[in-house]
Design a protein around this motif. Structure first.
Motif, mmCIF file in Angstrom:
data_model
loop_
_atom_site.group_PDB
_atom_site.id
_atom_site.type_symbol
_atom_site.label_atom_id
_atom_site.label_comp_id
_atom_site.label_asym_id
_atom_site.label_seq_id
_atom_site.Cartn_x
_atom_site.Cartn_y
_atom_site.Cartn_z
ATOM 1 N N SER A 71 80.152 20.550 26.286
ATOM 2 C CA SER A 71 80.182 19.664 25.155
ATOM 3 C C SER A 71 79.025 18.934 24.808
ATOM 4 O O SER A 71 78.159 18.574 25.792
ATOM 5 C CB SER A 71 81.384 18.437 25.049
ATOM 6 N N SER B 215 82.156 17.837 30.271
ATOM 7 C CA SER B 215 83.242 17.190 29.481
ATOM 8 C C SER B 215 82.572 15.735 29.115
ATOM 9 O O SER B 215 81.488 15.252 29.683
ATOM 10 C CB SER B 215 84.532 16.833 30.212
ATOM 11 N N LYS B 216 82.893 15.201 27.996
ATOM 12 C CA LYS B 216 82.556 13.744 27.560
ATOM 13 C C LYS B 216 82.481 12.758 28.737
ATOM 14 O O LYS B 216 81.876 11.778 28.689
ATOM 15 C CB LYS B 216 83.384 13.301 26.559
ATOM 16 N N LYS B 217 83.429 13.001 29.837
ATOM 17 C CA LYS B 217 83.538 11.999 31.003
ATOM 18 C C LYS B 217 82.723 12.074 32.209
ATOM 19 O O LYS B 217 83.062 11.646 33.293
ATOM 20 C CB LYS B 217 85.141 11.894 31.227
#
Length: 127
Positions: free
Chosen positions: A29, A48-50
């Motif tokens: 992402s 991932s965004k996390k």
């Protein structure tokens, strides 16, 4: 004291192609995009965004002019996955250069090349 790896700088010839490769093919992402309005831009990507660690895509030619003392070579990165066979097949189906799956004591691993011919490795750890 250092407690984690925050960002990895990846110097590429074509940032737009690199973003397309990492997001559309590998499934990362875009976390952020920055542009100073004077030709300096960078794109932060991650699985991932996390994710705790991200990759910053920089323009190799521009950075070489600004900081000729920097090592602009591709870092040797090892990614982890929970389904190596599926990832290998998915990359292969997208005409990405992939190596054979190799069984290592720590798990199964293969390498793949991005759109600029830089190689990276991915591993599914043994339980």
């Amino acid at each position: 004291m250092i407690n984690k790896v925050g960002q990895i700088m990846l110097y590429v010839t074509n940032q737009d192609e690199a973003v397309k490769f990492w997001t559309e093919i590998v499934g990362f992402s875009v976390i952020s995009r920055e542009d100073d309005g004077q030709g300096m831009r960078w794109i932060e990507i991650a699985p991932s965004k996390k994710a705790e660690t991200s990759i910053i895509l920089h323009n190799k030619e521009l950075i070489a002019k600004m900081s000729p003392e920097l090592n602009l070579g591709t870092p040797s990165l090892m990614f982890f996955t929970e389904n190596l066979d599926k990832l290998h097949k998915g990359l292969s189906n997208n005409n990405i250069t992939v190596g054979e799956i190799v069984n290592m004591p720590s798990g199964k691993v293969f390498n793949f090349a991005d759109s600029e011919g830089n190689y990276f490795a991915v591993m599914e750890k043994s339980e």
